[in-house]
Design an enzyme around this catalytic site. Sequence first.
Site, short mmCIF file in Angstrom:
data_model
loop_
_atom_site.label_atom_id
_atom_site.label_comp_id
_atom_site.label_asym_id
_atom_site.label_seq_id
_atom_site.Cartn_x
_atom_site.Cartn_y
_atom_site.Cartn_z
N HIS A 62 0.86 -1.19 0.00
CA HIS A 62 0.00 0.00 0.00
C HIS A 62 0.89 1.23 0.00
O HIS A 62 2.12 1.13 0.08
CB HIS A 62 -0.95 -0.02 1.20
CG HIS A 62 -0.28 0.05 2.53
ND1 HIS A 62 0.53 -0.96 3.02
CD2 HIS A 62 -0.28 1.01 3.50
CE1 HIS A 62 0.97 -0.62 4.22
NE2 HIS A 62 0.51 0.57 4.52
N HIS A 64 1.28 3.92 2.05
CA HIS A 64 1.72 4.67 3.22
C HIS A 64 3.24 4.80 3.19
O HIS A 64 3.96 3.89 2.74
CB HIS A 64 1.27 3.98 4.51
CG HIS A 64 -0.15 4.31 4.88
ND1 HIS A 64 -0.92 3.51 5.69
CD2 HIS A 64 -0.94 5.39 4.55
CE1 HIS A 64 -2.12 4.07 5.85
NE2 HIS A 64 -2.15 5.20 5.16
N ASP A 66 5.77 4.65 5.22
CA ASP A 66 6.72 3.71 5.82
C ASP A 66 6.87 2.43 5.01
O ASP A 66 7.67 1.56 5.35
CB ASP A 66 6.35 3.39 7.26
CG ASP A 66 4.97 2.77 7.41
OD1 ASP A 66 4.06 3.17 6.66
OD2 ASP A 66 4.78 1.91 8.30
N HIS A 67 6.14 2.34 3.89
CA HIS A 67 6.25 1.18 3.00
C HIS A 67 6.78 1.54 1.61
O HIS A 67 7.10 0.63 0.83
CB HIS A 67 4.90 0.48 2.87
CG HIS A 67 4.43 -0.15 4.14
ND1 HIS A 67 4.48 -1.51 4.37
CD2 HIS A 67 3.92 0.41 5.28
CE1 HIS A 67 4.01 -1.76 5.59
NE2 HIS A 67 3.67 -0.61 6.15
N HIS A 139 -7.40 -2.26 5.60
CA HIS A 139 -6.61 -1.18 6.18
C HIS A 139 -7.31 0.15 5.89
O HIS A 139 -8.37 0.18 5.25
CB HIS A 139 -5.19 -1.23 5.60
CG HIS A 139 -4.20 -0.39 6.34
ND1 HIS A 139 -4.13 -0.32 7.72
CD2 HIS A 139 -3.22 0.44 5.89
CE1 HIS A 139 -3.15 0.48 8.07
NE2 HIS A 139 -2.59 0.97 6.98
N ASP A 210 -0.37 -3.87 5.58
CA ASP A 210 -0.97 -3.58 6.87
C ASP A 210 -2.43 -4.02 6.84
O ASP A 210 -3.12 -3.80 5.84
CB ASP A 210 -0.88 -2.09 7.16
CG ASP A 210 0.52 -1.60 7.44
OD1 ASP A 210 1.44 -2.41 7.43
OD2 ASP A 210 0.70 -0.39 7.64
N HIS A 268 6.59 -5.52 11.92
CA HIS A 268 5.85 -4.25 11.93
C HIS A 268 5.38 -3.90 13.34
O HIS A 268 4.21 -3.64 13.60
CB HIS A 268 4.65 -4.36 10.96
CG HIS A 268 4.10 -3.03 10.53
ND1 HIS A 268 3.10 -2.38 11.21
CD2 HIS A 268 4.39 -2.25 9.47
CE1 HIS A 268 2.78 -1.25 10.60
NE2 HIS A 268 3.56 -1.15 9.53
#
Length: 322
Positions: A62, A64, A66-67, A139, A210, A268
Site C-alpha cells: 500500500h 503509506h 513507511d512502506h 486497512h 498492513d 511491523h
Amino acid sequence: MQITFLGTSSGVPTRARNVSSVALRLPQRAELWLFDCGEGTQHQILRSDLKVSQLSRIFITHLHGDHIFGLMGLLASCGLAGNVQRVDIYGPSGLNDYIQSASRYSHTHFSYPIKVHTVRPGVIYENDEFTVTCGLLHHRITAFGYRVAEKDRAGRFDIEKAKELQIPPGRIYGQLKRGETVTLEDGRVINGAELCGPTEIGRKMAYCTDTIYCDGAVELAQDADVLIHEATFAHQDSEMAFQRLHSTTTMAAQTALAAGVRRLLMTHFSPRYAPGNTIELKDLLQEARAIFPRTDMAYDFMTYEVPRRREPVFSSVSSSSV
C-alpha cells in the site's frame, strides 16, 4: 527460498529497527524480490549479504510512507550503479503516479527498464517455478497482501536405476525426469514416475501487512510454509488496533491458526514496546505463542530459510532477538 527482514518497525524507524521491507532471495534463479520498500531500505541492503544487482521484482502492499519512501532512492541508485537489468514493480493504483511524479520533480532518469503493474486480486505473476497472487486486506487505504507459491516438481531422478534398465541417455532422460511415460526403440514402455523419488512439494510464503484480522489474509496464507504478518499492537491495545486498522499479536496468531500455516513470523512492531516500558516485545511474543506456538518475532537482518516439506520445519530461524 531465503527470507531476509530489512525493516521490522511500524511507522517510524528506531535505533534497532528500520521501517518495512522484506527480501526474498531465489538462489536457483539468481533473483531478489522485495516486499515493500520503506525509507532506508537500500542502506539495509548494503549492510546485508544481498546483491542489489539481482533485484528484479518489488511488491508494494500500500502507499503509506513507511512502506514506499525508500523506493525512489533504491531505484535511482540501481540506475547509477548500472548493474540492474530490469525491475518490475507491483502495487495498488496510484503507485505509478507516485514514481512518475517523484522522478519528474527530482529529474531522475532510469538507465534500465521499469514496469509498474497495477494489481487486482488474483494471479499477478507466473513463471515456470513460481506463482504470485495478491488479495485485498483491511486497512485505512487500499492494501494488498501477497502469496508466493513454488510449483511442485518431480522427485530426484534415479540415474543408476535407469542405467540398470539400459535406458539410453539423452533426451529420454529429460522426459523421464518429468515423470512422463516413454516407449523405447526396443518396444519397452518406461514410466518415468517409477524412476523418480517422491514429488517435491512447492513451498509457499504469504506476506500480510498492513491489516486488521480479515478473511483476505487467511485466504492468502492458506497452508503456507511461512506467514509474515504484521503485529503492530499488543492485545491490550486492541482498541487502538481497531481504530487504526492494524493487527494485534493475537490477530496475527489467529490468522496463522485459521490458515493452517507452518510458521508465523511477526513484524511491523510499534516503537511503544521498547525495552523498559510496561509492555515489551517479549510480551508480544508470549501473547502470540499462547495461540500459535510456532511463532517467532522478526528483527532486522534476520534470515529464514523456507524449508521443504521433506525437511524439519521448526529449526530454520536464525538466533532470536527481541
